[in-house]
Design an enzyme around this catalytic site. Structure first.
Site, PDB file in Angstrom:
ATOM      1  N   ASP A 110       0.858  -1.176   0.000  1.00 53.61           N
ATOM      2  CA  ASP A 110       0.000   0.000   0.000  1.00 53.61           C
ATOM      3  C   ASP A 110       0.910   1.247   0.000  1.00 53.61           C
ATOM      4  O   ASP A 110       1.807   1.370   0.841  1.00 53.61           O
ATOM      5  CB  ASP A 110      -0.901   0.008   1.231  1.00 53.61           C
ATOM      6  CG  ASP A 110      -1.903   1.139   1.174  1.00 53.61           C
ATOM      7  OD1 ASP A 110      -2.988   0.926   0.605  1.00 53.61           O
ATOM      8  OD2 ASP A 110      -1.592   2.234   1.702  1.00 53.61           O
ATOM      9  N   GLU A 162      -4.669   2.355  -4.228  1.00 50.00           N
ATOM     10  CA  GLU A 162      -3.209   2.336  -4.266  1.00 50.00           C
ATOM     11  C   GLU A 162      -2.640   1.022  -3.744  1.00 50.00           C
ATOM     12  O   GLU A 162      -1.443   0.937  -3.455  1.00 50.00           O
ATOM     13  CB  GLU A 162      -2.646   3.506  -3.452  1.00 50.00           C
ATOM     14  CG  GLU A 162      -2.919   3.449  -1.950  1.00 50.00           C
ATOM     15  CD  GLU A 162      -4.242   4.087  -1.567  1.00 50.00           C
ATOM     16  OE1 GLU A 162      -4.407   4.447  -0.405  1.00 50.00           O
ATOM     17  OE2 GLU A 162      -5.118   4.234  -2.455  1.00 50.00           O
ATOM     18  N   ASP A 179      -2.021   9.200 -10.724  1.00 48.15           N
ATOM     19  CA  ASP A 179      -2.083   8.144 -11.725  1.00 48.15           C
ATOM     20  C   ASP A 179      -0.696   7.832 -12.272  1.00 48.15           C
ATOM     21  O   ASP A 179      -0.334   6.667 -12.506  1.00 48.15           O
ATOM     22  CB  ASP A 179      -3.015   8.553 -12.873  1.00 48.15           C
ATOM     23  CG  ASP A 179      -4.462   8.609 -12.425  1.00 48.15           C
ATOM     24  OD1 ASP A 179      -4.771   8.080 -11.337  1.00 48.15           O
ATOM     25  OD2 ASP A 179      -5.284   9.180 -13.172  1.00 48.15           O
TER      26      ASP A 179
END
Length: 603
Positions: A459, A502, A476
């Protein structure tokens, strides 16, 4: 001449009389058949069917009642709720059968009273049964006689129901037997009528046969012999002259027929050869259509179609497929092994491009090209190394290519849809759907053969802050950079997936916990060196949780849960580190990396 006319007129009269007699017999048979069929279809059979259905439904009601009664006795005797299962099932089955019984008994008023009486007795017993199903029998009720009296009441009600059931069932069976007897009697009467009609017809027919035999036997035998000789191949056979004009005309017609049979025989032989040729070709089309109809592989469909076309034409063929760049690329040649791709260096000849542009077959001095058209678009072109194809083969080939066009498009659409369904559009990593399919398969394999498997949950740290301060476009871009970095350090046997947002999950095949922890540290380091060119002040880091499969886990969700807990432990201890699940075999929790500055944030 007058005698010939008289005999001719007599023959016509005899034939007309025979025709009228035949019509009369047929009308008699038709009337008798209509009467019989009408009685059986409209009266007898519906009545018999109704009684049979009533008997079946009454039997179903009784069997359901027995199930209820047996279950309730077990329930009241033991107090075990398992005995209520046959009662509940029997009650539902009884209700369904009663509904059908009430519907069918409307057509049989002669047994309505008995059925209604039985159903009323059943209803009284089921009221007792509902009370019994709701009871919770206490020890005192078992000893003071309360339960015994309650059971006695139920028995009396069930006996009353059983008595009325026997009466109604007996009435239904009696009426069914009567209906069957009436049907049998009707069938016997019809059979007797048929026999009488048959005997009368036979007698009249024999008399008329003797009358016709004298006038027609010799000419007809001559005609028969002539036909037999022609049938065996003697086309010189002719009938003898006869004074019967009709038979003389038939004899002349036979003579003319024999004269033309030789010509027809030659034409039939040619036609048979042609039909056999076409049948063989269309059999190939059907076979190929079956093979490619269920295939979703462009390579398999291309190889099959190219090979089949080569067999039809007896020459080399090449299939050119329209690519994403709208150019045509050779996918298979009939001279290549089945499934092997054609060399990528091949360039489409002018005849192929011409067929693709005009969407019609095109020929040159040495070759021919057939476009494969679907919905007005040329999706492929078949190149054949012969300039001329006969009309029959051309039609067969067009049918084959029509099937091939649909199969190629289906395979292409399937490939595109499969790729879109399994791939994350932003990171180009397999998505969560693909992860769940893969881990389920890998889990079963590891469980069956006792092989190791590990999972890394990653993460990105403070990713929400990055999006808030720099915008989602930068977020992005970071996700794409992370996906590239992760794939760059993984083994070919490992797979990274975008799990959501994410989060990235990595499936490590044939990997224990220690090696998985080392792999997670490599991933953490690969992410930590990412720098965004447009924003050099932004750093990126990730926290990772590692878990390995062990025997106590019953499903792969347990492995995911362990890795997720380890991930949260890494975040709790400061982020930018690896936490290893302690239950996976090491007996302790390991941490790698260092807290460092807040990752994914401006320095």
């Amino acid at each position: 001449m007058g005698s010939a006319r008289q005999r001719s007129t007599g023959l016509v009269d005899e034939l007309q009389s025979s025709h009228r007699f035949t019509i009369g017999v047929l009308v008699s048979v038709l009337v008798l058949s209509l009467f019989t069929s009408g009685y059986l279809i409209l009266v007898s059979q519906p009545r018999l069917t109704n009684y049979v259905e009533l008997a079946r439904e009454a039997r179903d009601v009784h069997e359901a009642m027995l199930d209820q009664e047996t279950g309730l006795r077990g329930w009241l005797a033991t107090g075990d709720p398992i005995f209520l299962e046959p009662y509940t099932a029997g009650r539902a089955a009884s209700a369904a059968s009663v509904s059908g019984l009430l519907s069918d008994v409307k057509s049989s008023p002669d047994v309505t009273d008995g059925v209604v009486s039985m159903l009323l007795a059943r209803q009284r017993w089921e009221s007792w049964a509902s009370e019994a199903a709701a009871m919770r029998v206490t020890p005192a009720q078992r000893t003071d006689g309360t339960l015994a009296r309650f059971l006695l009441d139920g028995k009396e009600l069930f006996d009353a129901y059983r008595e009325r059931d026997l009466v109604s069932t007996s009435a239904i069976r009696d009426h069914r037997t009567q209906a069957l007897t009436r049907q049998t009697e009707a069938m016997v009467a019809v059979l007797a009528s048929y026999l009488v009609l048959l005997a009368a017809t036979a007698a009249i027919t024999m008399r008329r046969r003797r009358r016709l035999q004298a006038a027609l036997l010799a000419p007809i035998e001559d005609l028969h012999m002539t036909i037999s000789r022609i049938r065996t191949g003697d086309l010189s056979a002719r009938t003898e002259p006869t004074t019967v004009p009709e038979l003389a005309e038939i004899g002349n017609a036979l003579g003319e027929l024999a004269a033309t049979l030789e010509e027809a025989e030659v034409a039939a032989t040619d036609r048979e050869i042609r039909l056999a040729f076409l049948a063989n070709r269309f059999e190939t089309v059907v076979r190929v259509g079956r093979e490619i109809a269920g295939s979703l592989s462009i390579r398999y469909v291309s190889s099959t179609v190219t090979t089949a076309a080569a067999e039809l034409l007896g020459t080399t063929t090449t299939l050119w497929l329209r690519g994403e760049d709208q150019g045509f690329h050779a996918v298979h040649r009939s001279t290549d092994a089945h499934g092997a791709p054609a060399p990528s260096t091949l360039v489409p000849p002018a005849v192929v491009l011409s067929a693709a542009t005009g969407a019609v077959p095109v020929s040159t001095d040495s070759r021919r090209a057939y476009p494969l058209v679907l919905a007005g678009t040329v999706t492929a072109v078949l190149q054949v190394e012969t300039p001329v194809v006969d009309d029959d083969t051309d039609q067969v080939l067009v049918s084959l290519l029509s099937t091939a066009a649909a199969a190629l498009e289906s395979a292409h659409l399937h490939s595109t849809a499969r790729e879109l369904a399994d791939m994350d559009g932003l990171t180009h990593l397999p998505n969560r759907r693909r992860f769940e399919i893969d881990i389920d398969t890998e889990w079963e394999r590891c469980r069956r053969y006792g092989r190791p498997m590990s999972l890394i949950m990653m993460d990105l740290d403070h990713f929400k802050r990055l999006n808030d301060e720099h915008g989602h476009l930068l977020g992005d871009q970071v996700l794409r950079e992370v996906a590239t970095a992760v794939n760059g350090v993984l083994r070919s046997t490992d797979t990274a997936y975008r799990y959501g947002g994410e989060e990235i999950v990595v499936l490590l095949r044939e990997t224990g916990l220690e090696d998985a922890a080392l792999a997670a540290e490599r991933l953490r380091e690969a992410v930590s060196v990412i720098r965004v060119v447009e924003h050099p002040q932004v750093t990126v880091s990730t926290s990772a949780g590692v878990a390995a499969r062990h025997a106590s886990m019953s499903h792969y969700t347990g492995l995911v849960s362990k890795a997720d807990k380890a991930l949260y432990e890494a975040k709790r201890l400061g982020r930018n580190r690896v936490a290893v699940d302690g239950d996976g075999g090491l007996g302790e929790t390991l941490f790698r990396g260092s807290p460092g500055p807040s990752p994914v944030t401006p320095t």
